[in-house]
Design a protein around this motif. Sequence first.
Motif, PDB file in Angstrom:
ATOM      1  N   ASN A  77      -7.823 -31.702   3.112  1.00 31.18           N
ATOM      2  CA  ASN A  77      -6.998 -30.598   3.622  1.00 31.18           C
ATOM      3  C   ASN A  77      -5.685 -30.458   2.859  1.00 31.18           C
ATOM      4  O   ASN A  77      -4.613 -30.563   3.431  1.00 31.18           O
ATOM      5  N   PRO A  78      -5.781 -30.222   1.529  1.00 30.55           N
ATOM      6  CA  PRO A  78      -4.535 -30.005   0.784  1.00 30.55           C
ATOM      7  C   PRO A  78      -3.844 -28.738   1.274  1.00 30.55           C
ATOM      8  O   PRO A  78      -4.489 -27.848   1.825  1.00 30.55           O
ATOM      9  N   PHE A  79      -2.522 -28.700   1.109  1.00 30.57           N
ATOM     10  CA  PHE A  79      -1.778 -27.491   1.470  1.00 30.57           C
ATOM     11  C   PHE A  79      -2.046 -26.402   0.429  1.00 30.57           C
ATOM     12  O   PHE A  79      -2.348 -26.719  -0.718  1.00 30.57           O
ATOM     13  N   PRO A  80      -1.887 -25.149   0.828  1.00 34.45           N
ATOM     14  CA  PRO A  80      -2.047 -24.069  -0.156  1.00 34.45           C
ATOM     15  C   PRO A  80      -0.840 -24.009  -1.079  1.00 34.45           C
ATOM     16  O   PRO A  80      -0.097 -23.029  -1.106  1.00 34.45           O
ATOM     17  N   PHE A  82      -6.286 -25.762  -4.404  1.00 32.52           N
ATOM     18  CA  PHE A  82      -7.602 -25.250  -4.018  1.00 32.52           C
ATOM     19  C   PHE A  82      -8.545 -25.104  -5.204  1.00 32.52           C
ATOM     20  O   PHE A  82      -9.733 -24.881  -5.024  1.00 32.52           O
ATOM     21  N   PHE A 108      -4.044 -28.326   8.750  1.00 35.64           N
ATOM     22  CA  PHE A 108      -2.841 -28.267   7.906  1.00 35.64           C
ATOM     23  C   PHE A 108      -1.630 -28.791   8.666  1.00 35.64           C
ATOM     24  O   PHE A 108      -0.782 -29.485   8.103  1.00 35.64           O
ATOM     25  N   VAL A 142       1.350 -17.685  -1.730  1.00 33.34           N
ATOM     26  CA  VAL A 142       0.950 -18.782  -0.865  1.00 33.34           C
ATOM     27  C   VAL A 142      -0.160 -19.596  -1.514  1.00 33.34           C
ATOM     28  O   VAL A 142      -0.143 -20.812  -1.521  1.00 33.34           O
TER      29      VAL A 142
END
Lengths: 250, 290
Positions: A94-97, A145, B169, B287
């Motif tokens: 679950n890497p951050f965007p 991503f 997240f 983003v």
Amino acid sequence: MHKIETKEINLHYGNFHALKGINLVAKENTVTALIGPSGCGKSTYLRLFNRMNDLIDNVEISGQVLVDGEDIYGRKVQVDDLRKKVGMVFQKPNPFPKSIYENVAYGLRVNGINDKKFIEERVVSSLEQAALWEEVKDKLNKSAFELSGGQQQRLCIARALAVQPSVLLMDEPASALDPLSTSKIEELIHTLKKDYTIIIVTHNMQQAGRVSDYTAFFYMGTLVEFNETKIIFTNPKNIQTQNYITGRFG
Amino acid sequence: MKISINQRKRYTQNIAFWIFRLLSFMVVAILFIILCFLIYNGIKVISWDFLTQMPEDGMTKGGIYPAIIGTLCLIAGSMVFAFPVGVLSAIYMNEYASDGWIKKLLNQMTSNLAGIPSIVFGLFGMALFVNKFGFGDSILAGSLTLGLMVLPVIIRTTEEALKAVNDTFRHASLALGSSKWQTTRRVVLPMAFPNIITGVILSIGRVSGETAPILFTVAAYFLPRLPHGIFDQVMALPYHLYVIITSGTNIEESRPIAYGTALVLITIVLIMNLIANAFRRYFGKKVKMN
Ligand SMILES: Nc1ncnc2c1ncn2[C@@H]1O[C@H](COP(=O)(O)OP(=O)(O)OP(=O)(O)O)[C@@H](O)[C@H]1O
Ligand SMILES: [Mg+2]
């Protein structure tokens, strides 16, 4: 002194008794595997150590969880500080965007570190520790991503390492990955053991056998058997443990 | 001839799809027809002067400049109020409040607020802002009234946007020792932002189009000068339109101006949508890349 210890832990989700009087210890620089059938409480137990259960409504906990001898549910404990010391890697990557670089730097930034040089060094060393540096060193500013699932999971490990925890919790860290990525994660666990105390949940018996020094078998909220992995897999004392590891249920 | 069950299934599916397709085309067609109708009738009067001059001769000649400026003022004013209040309450309701009676109450109140007819907002705004607070008929009173009216829209869309951000997240961020606020600001909000903008688009459309809330709080019947501050009255496009349609001395002469005004109003809403969309696409990209 043990690195980690739980004493008579009972946990309720509302009326549901999810953990029943768990006593367990883990020495520094060892890997402990938590195994058991689905729903037996492995994840719940793991989340005790960084107090992620606090985020769920209606959870009641009694007993003691000690990290470095300190009761982490004590009044003086700041949860933020605890979570710096006890890092976590989740089941699904679950890497951050954000960029690869910013993913690893995130934990430092939220903890008030702004020194650019320091952050850069730490990002590089964390990626190296997570065995990802060679693959990403030319694209640190690319989105996380764009990495493969296995790379993303190693990025998440690097992200956790960057704040320099001493304990690493891993909840089925390889279950969403292909065999090659899985073996990379397993190798990684081997090398990380020098510097960290690791607790890993896994459904994969071979994996537990390969990576862990100690194994704890959970069944319906109780800790049925806890011993050196060698012993659990060759000479379990409990019939339920034996049935489980030989694949007769669960 | 016998048809198999599979053929029957396919026929029914095709018929259903065609009906759906027709209906959705109809929506587009209606919008298209309205636009064409307005353009056809209104384009004649549109000119630089129409956009930049004061109205003249009992509003049968001249331009609609002050009404355009007035509507822009009201859009800006209501957003300055409703955007932060709406977004912050949505953050509170979605990220902080635990599932208890407070949250239920807030939710219920938001729904109730959304159900109040706009004329009632007008009446309430007059009683509270114009009279009680003594703002008089002013941009301030009108903006606050319009802001109240669109608050539920902004709260709801922001909530939806926040809910769309997967909990994994939040957990990842919290597990690194960040606080709830840091998590919200650095991870959740940037991810939700593109969708929050949708709420703003929707509410700008409503703010620029509603007549009832501004009727007793800000709108001037005829005021051929620009406002000097937030305590001034202004003309506004929807009310101006209403005035020209209903009370012109010379309906024949003012009718084209009415269409022209409507066209300008629609165009402003469309431009706002385009800006907001561009914004959304830009931030959406940022983003992902960042
Ligand atoms: N948030 C929750 N609220 C209520 N009950 C929960 C919650 N989370 C877990 N439980 C229950 O607690 C028990 C233990 O769940 P837990 O997720 O710890 O199991 P697990 O051993 O990790 O299972 P799995 O191998 O499927 O991940 C299950 O019966 C589950 O239904
Ligand atoms: Mg689990």
